[in-house]
Enzyme design. Structure first.
Site, PDB file in Angstrom:
ATOM      1  N   SER A  62     -29.169 -46.111  24.912  1.00  0.00           N
ATOM      2  CA  SER A  62     -28.292 -46.273  23.756  1.00  0.00           C
ATOM      3  C   SER A  62     -27.044 -47.084  24.056  1.00  0.00           C
ATOM      4  O   SER A  62     -26.449 -47.648  23.143  1.00  0.00           O
ATOM      5  CB  SER A  62     -27.908 -44.912  23.193  1.00  0.00           C
ATOM      6  OG  SER A  62     -29.059 -44.274  22.689  1.00  0.00           O
ATOM      7  N   LYS A  65     -27.603 -50.462  22.866  1.00  0.00           N
ATOM      8  CA  LYS A  65     -27.548 -50.556  21.402  1.00  0.00           C
ATOM      9  C   LYS A  65     -26.097 -50.583  20.936  1.00  0.00           C
ATOM     10  O   LYS A  65     -25.732 -51.351  20.045  1.00  0.00           O
ATOM     11  CB  LYS A  65     -28.291 -49.388  20.739  1.00  0.00           C
ATOM     12  CG  LYS A  65     -29.748 -49.254  21.113  1.00  0.00           C
ATOM     13  CD  LYS A  65     -30.598 -50.365  20.585  1.00  0.00           C
ATOM     14  CE  LYS A  65     -32.052 -50.255  21.004  1.00  0.00           C
ATOM     15  NZ  LYS A  65     -32.621 -48.992  21.310  1.00  0.00           N
ATOM     16  N   SER A 122     -32.135 -46.979  15.943  1.00  0.00           N
ATOM     17  CA  SER A 122     -32.059 -47.447  17.332  1.00  0.00           C
ATOM     18  C   SER A 122     -33.223 -48.391  17.634  1.00  0.00           C
ATOM     19  O   SER A 122     -33.834 -48.350  18.690  1.00  0.00           O
ATOM     20  CB  SER A 122     -32.047 -46.265  18.306  1.00  0.00           C
ATOM     21  OG  SER A 122     -31.693 -46.681  19.590  1.00  0.00           O
TER      22      SER A 122
END
Length: 148
Positions: A62, A65, A122
């Protein structure tokens, strides 16, 4: 487009608030973090206030991202990108596995739509499509992330 809308709806419905379990008290007085690693740093000075397994090698998942979204938002703020700009999905972006929104090669989406796909689902495919649009290739975008 229907798959994209269904994926966004499912992700939204799954994001219902839940109550966190209370962590057991720490014997050292330091906070307890239910994570493989953590670092808390003071923004202005860079002083590390708390760390837990800070030097362990962990998958970035993440974090990439978040960095992608940061660079996308900075591109919008600087006028180099508009939420209305059309982004064409490459074969490479469409081939991403893992968390995805199942983009197809040649499809076009607004930058705003892809931002939602990255932030809500995501989506690896959406993140790579945006990276290629902004930097020409995923590798060039990674260089930008590392510089930033």
């Amino acid at each position: 487009m229907k798959k994209l809308a269904a994926a966004l709806l499912a992700a939204t419905l799954l994001a219902l608030p839940v109550q966190a379990a209370e962590a057991p008290p720490s014997t050292t007085g330091a906070p307890t973090v239910d994570a493989a690693g953590a670092v808390l740093m003071e923004k202005e000075t860079g002083t590390v206030l708390y760390e837990q397994n800070a030097h362990d090698k962990l998958e970035p998942a993440s974090v990439t991202k978040v960095m992608t979204l940061l660079l996308v938002m900075e591109a919008i703020d600087s006028g180099n990108l508009s939420r209305d700009d059309l982004v064409t999905v490459s074969a490479y972006a469409a081939s991403m596995g893992g968390s995805q929104v199942y983009l197809k090669e040649g499809e076009q989406f607004s930058a705003g739509e892809l931002i939602k796909c990255i932030a809500v689902v995501s989506g690896n495919d959406a993140a790579v499509a945006m990276a290629e649009h902004l930097a020409g290739s995923e590798a060039a975008f990674v260089e930008r992330m590392n510089r930033r």
